[in-house]
Scaffold this motif. Structure first.
Motif, PDB file in Angstrom:
ATOM      1  N   CYS A  11       0.872  -1.173   0.000  1.00  0.00           N
ATOM      2  CA  CYS A  11       0.000   0.000   0.000  1.00  0.00           C
ATOM      3  C   CYS A  11       0.911   1.226   0.000  1.00  0.00           C
ATOM      4  O   CYS A  11       1.961   1.177   0.617  1.00  0.00           O
ATOM      5  CB  CYS A  11      -0.866   0.039   1.254  1.00  0.00           C
ATOM      6  SG  CYS A  11      -2.035  -1.326   1.395  1.00  0.00           S
ATOM      7  N   PRO A  12       0.588   2.308  -0.646  1.00  0.00           N
ATOM      8  CA  PRO A  12      -0.604   2.574  -1.438  1.00  0.00           C
ATOM      9  C   PRO A  12      -0.428   2.245  -2.918  1.00  0.00           C
ATOM     10  O   PRO A  12      -1.296   2.555  -3.725  1.00  0.00           O
ATOM     11  CB  PRO A  12      -0.831   4.073  -1.233  1.00  0.00           C
ATOM     12  CG  PRO A  12       0.567   4.622  -1.179  1.00  0.00           C
ATOM     13  CD  PRO A  12       1.373   3.547  -0.451  1.00  0.00           C
ATOM     14  N   GLU A  39      -4.835  -5.778   5.401  1.00  0.00           N
ATOM     15  CA  GLU A  39      -4.779  -4.335   5.155  1.00  0.00           C
ATOM     16  C   GLU A  39      -4.882  -3.967   3.675  1.00  0.00           C
ATOM     17  O   GLU A  39      -5.644  -3.062   3.334  1.00  0.00           O
ATOM     18  CB  GLU A  39      -3.518  -3.731   5.771  1.00  0.00           C
ATOM     19  CG  GLU A  39      -3.481  -2.216   5.621  1.00  0.00           C
ATOM     20  CD  GLU A  39      -2.218  -1.593   6.186  1.00  0.00           C
ATOM     21  OE1 GLU A  39      -2.166  -0.356   6.239  1.00  0.00           O
ATOM     22  OE2 GLU A  39      -1.289  -2.331   6.566  1.00  0.00           O
ATOM     23  N   GLU A  42      -8.506  -4.270   2.639  1.00  0.00           N
ATOM     24  CA  GLU A  42      -9.355  -3.274   3.282  1.00  0.00           C
ATOM     25  C   GLU A  42      -9.124  -1.878   2.711  1.00  0.00           C
ATOM     26  O   GLU A  42     -10.075  -1.145   2.427  1.00  0.00           O
ATOM     27  CB  GLU A  42      -9.101  -3.262   4.793  1.00  0.00           C
ATOM     28  CG  GLU A  42      -9.517  -4.549   5.479  1.00  0.00           C
ATOM     29  CD  GLU A  42      -8.953  -4.682   6.879  1.00  0.00           C
ATOM     30  OE1 GLU A  42      -8.436  -3.682   7.427  1.00  0.00           O
ATOM     31  OE2 GLU A  42      -9.021  -5.794   7.427  1.00  0.00           O
ATOM     32  N   MET A  43      -7.856  -1.504   2.526  1.00  0.00           N
ATOM     33  CA  MET A  43      -7.533  -0.160   2.050  1.00  0.00           C
ATOM     34  C   MET A  43      -8.001   0.049   0.611  1.00  0.00           C
ATOM     35  O   MET A  43      -8.588   1.082   0.292  1.00  0.00           O
ATOM     36  CB  MET A  43      -6.026   0.087   2.152  1.00  0.00           C
ATOM     37  CG  MET A  43      -5.487   0.035   3.575  1.00  0.00           C
ATOM     38  SD  MET A  43      -6.225   1.254   4.677  1.00  0.00           S
ATOM     39  CE  MET A  43      -5.538   2.740   4.008  1.00  0.00           C
ATOM     40  N   SER A  46     -12.043  -0.144   0.382  1.00  0.00           N
ATOM     41  CA  SER A  46     -12.713   1.033   0.947  1.00  0.00           C
ATOM     42  C   SER A  46     -12.456   2.270   0.090  1.00  0.00           C
ATOM     43  O   SER A  46     -13.359   3.079  -0.130  1.00  0.00           O
ATOM     44  CB  SER A  46     -12.287   1.273   2.391  1.00  0.00           C
ATOM     45  OG  SER A  46     -10.916   1.609   2.470  1.00  0.00           O
ATOM     46  N   GLY A  47     -11.252   2.429  -0.426  1.00  0.00           N
ATOM     47  CA  GLY A  47     -10.944   3.572  -1.289  1.00  0.00           C
ATOM     48  C   GLY A  47     -11.756   3.554  -2.575  1.00  0.00           C
ATOM     49  O   GLY A  47     -12.227   4.593  -3.035  1.00  0.00           O
TER      50      GLY A  47
END
Length: 73
Positions: A11-12, A39, A42-43, A46-47
């Motif tokens: 990430c990112p 993670e 999820e990241m 959600s983004g």
């Protein structure tokens, strides 16, 4: 369907690569992205939802997930 395998991508960077791939698609087209579970999943999910895209989740082998993303707008 366009496919990306971003397992092992931190990430990112995984989110950025997903968004760049989505920009190449037309509204209503689907993108398949394989990610590490936890993670990254999820990241990125959600983004994408916050950006207005439809996201469906599938489990792969242990420690990995597949996101099916429909580009909206």
């Amino acid at each position: 369907m366009t496919q990306l395998d971003l397992r092992g991508t931190p990430c990112p960077l995984n989110f950025i690569r997903t968004m760049l791939a989505l920009e190449k698609l037309s509204a209503g087209e689907w993108l398949q992205v394989d990610l590490d579970a936890g993670e990254p999943e999820e990241m990125v999910a959600s983004g994408l939802r916050e950006a207005g895209h439809r996201v469906e989740l599938e489990s792969l082998e242990a420690g990995a997930v597949r996101l099916l993303i429909c580009r909206c707008g």
